[in-house]
Design a protein around this motif. Sequence first.
Motif, PDB file in Angstrom:
ATOM      1  N   SER A   1       0.852  -1.192   0.000  1.00  0.00           N
ATOM      2  CA  SER A   1       0.000   0.000   0.000  1.00  0.00           C
ATOM      3  C   SER A   1       0.890   1.244   0.000  1.00  0.00           C
ATOM      4  O   SER A   1       2.092   1.176   0.323  1.00  0.00           O
ATOM      5  CB  SER A   1      -0.888   0.014   1.246  1.00  0.00           C
ATOM      6  N   LEU A   2       0.309   2.370  -0.344  1.00  0.00           N
ATOM      7  CA  LEU A   2       1.059   3.629  -0.303  1.00  0.00           C
ATOM      8  C   LEU A   2       1.591   3.888   1.100  1.00  0.00           C
ATOM      9  O   LEU A   2       2.732   4.316   1.278  1.00  0.00           O
ATOM     10  CB  LEU A   2       0.185   4.792  -0.761  1.00  0.00           C
ATOM     11  N   ARG A   3       0.772   3.620   2.106  1.00  0.00           N
ATOM     12  CA  ARG A   3       1.189   3.848   3.506  1.00  0.00           C
ATOM     13  C   ARG A   3       2.369   2.942   3.861  1.00  0.00           C
ATOM     14  O   ARG A   3       3.339   3.371   4.474  1.00  0.00           O
ATOM     15  CB  ARG A   3       0.015   3.605   4.462  1.00  0.00           C
TER      16      ARG A   3
ATOM     17  N   HIS B   1       3.764  10.214   2.927  1.00  0.00           N
ATOM     18  CA  HIS B   1       2.732   9.566   2.118  1.00  0.00           C
ATOM     19  C   HIS B   1       2.508  10.374   0.845  1.00  0.00           C
ATOM     20  O   HIS B   1       2.387   9.815  -0.259  1.00  0.00           O
ATOM     21  CB  HIS B   1       1.448   9.447   2.938  1.00  0.00           C
TER      22      HIS B   1
ATOM     23  N   SER C   1       2.973   9.069  -2.939  1.00  0.00           N
ATOM     24  CA  SER C   1       1.831   9.124  -3.852  1.00  0.00           C
ATOM     25  C   SER C   1       2.194   9.844  -5.147  1.00  0.00           C
ATOM     26  O   SER C   1       1.882   9.371  -6.252  1.00  0.00           O
ATOM     27  CB  SER C   1       0.651   9.817  -3.170  1.00  0.00           C
TER      28      SER C   1
ATOM     29  N   GLY D   1      -7.082  -2.762  -2.678  1.00  0.00           N
ATOM     30  CA  GLY D   1      -6.612  -3.194  -1.369  1.00  0.00           C
ATOM     31  C   GLY D   1      -7.698  -3.950  -0.626  1.00  0.00           C
ATOM     32  O   GLY D   1      -8.672  -4.413  -1.228  1.00  0.00           O
ATOM     33  N   ARG D   2      -7.530  -4.026   0.687  1.00  0.00           N
ATOM     34  CA  ARG D   2      -8.500  -4.747   1.517  1.00  0.00           C
ATOM     35  C   ARG D   2      -9.845  -4.046   1.564  1.00  0.00           C
ATOM     36  O   ARG D   2     -10.875  -4.669   1.759  1.00  0.00           O
ATOM     37  CB  ARG D   2      -7.952  -4.912   2.930  1.00  0.00           C
ATOM     38  N   ASP D   3      -9.815  -2.701   1.424  1.00  0.00           N
ATOM     39  CA  ASP D   3     -11.082  -1.972   1.357  1.00  0.00           C
ATOM     40  C   ASP D   3     -11.000  -1.010   0.172  1.00  0.00           C
ATOM     41  O   ASP D   3      -9.971  -0.892  -0.485  1.00  0.00           O
ATOM     42  CB  ASP D   3     -11.384  -1.243   2.674  1.00  0.00           C
TER      43      ASP D   3
ATOM     44  N   ARG E   1     -10.696   2.095  -0.055  1.00  0.00           N
ATOM     45  CA  ARG E   1      -9.853   3.290   0.084  1.00  0.00           C
ATOM     46  C   ARG E   1      -8.382   3.003  -0.144  1.00  0.00           C
ATOM     47  O   ARG E   1      -7.618   3.903  -0.436  1.00  0.00           O
ATOM     48  CB  ARG E   1     -10.034   3.910   1.470  1.00  0.00           C
ATOM     49  N   GLU E   2      -7.982   1.761   0.006  1.00  0.00           N
ATOM     50  CA  GLU E   2      -6.563   1.414  -0.062  1.00  0.00           C
ATOM     51  C   GLU E   2      -6.179   0.995  -1.478  1.00  0.00           C
ATOM     52  O   GLU E   2      -6.899   0.244  -2.123  1.00  0.00           O
ATOM     53  CB  GLU E   2      -6.280   0.272   0.919  1.00  0.00           C
ATOM     54  N   ARG E   3      -5.032   1.508  -1.946  1.00  0.00           N
ATOM     55  CA  ARG E   3      -4.475   1.081  -3.234  1.00  0.00           C
ATOM     56  C   ARG E   3      -3.216   0.282  -2.950  1.00  0.00           C
ATOM     57  O   ARG E   3      -2.386   0.677  -2.143  1.00  0.00           O
ATOM     58  CB  ARG E   3      -4.099   2.283  -4.098  1.00  0.00           C
ATOM     59  N   ILE E   4      -3.074  -0.833  -3.625  1.00  0.00           N
ATOM     60  CA  ILE E   4      -1.882  -1.659  -3.516  1.00  0.00           C
ATOM     61  C   ILE E   4      -1.059  -1.441  -4.785  1.00  0.00           C
ATOM     62  O   ILE E   4      -1.570  -1.586  -5.894  1.00  0.00           O
ATOM     63  CB  ILE E   4      -2.239  -3.158  -3.348  1.00  0.00           C
TER      64      ILE E   4
END
Length: 160
Positions: A52-54, A64, A68, A85-87, A89-92
């Motif tokens: 993820s970005l985080r 971050h 990005s 991602g998992r939700d 909002r998350e980008r992998i």
Amino acid sequence: MPHSLRTHGVLLRRLTEHLDGAVERWYARAGLDYRPRFTPIVRALLERGPLSLRALSDHIGVSHSAVSQTVTQMGARGWVAPGPGRDGRERIIALTAFAMERLPLLERCWAETETASRTLDADIGQPLADVLIRALDALECRPFADRLSEASAQSSGDSL
């Protein structure tokens, strides 16, 4: 160099321009549309897989926002692609097949850059990375903002 141009900020920007400019031209000469700032992200993704970005931000130690922006530039050049991602909002972020095809050439450029860096280290009599790490460690222990406050308090005390 005039005294007014010897501030830390100016010197660091000039150093970065010298190093990154030469390396970016070296990549272009090798036929790569690639920037030096992509390297920590590529290496993190090679080492840890899609992130993820985080997680990228935490792993390479930059904001971050900076990650990005860099990932956006990398995506526009075909080096990385986002996935879900998992939700929602998350980008992998993952390396693309394009990136993996160019990895041998990129690794050769990295090796040449490392060799050139060692010659710079020899010319200055110590590893530049060690100097930068010591400076960053010192700022972790006592941030520059604290040093500015101390200097202000000292100069205020001097004028009394």
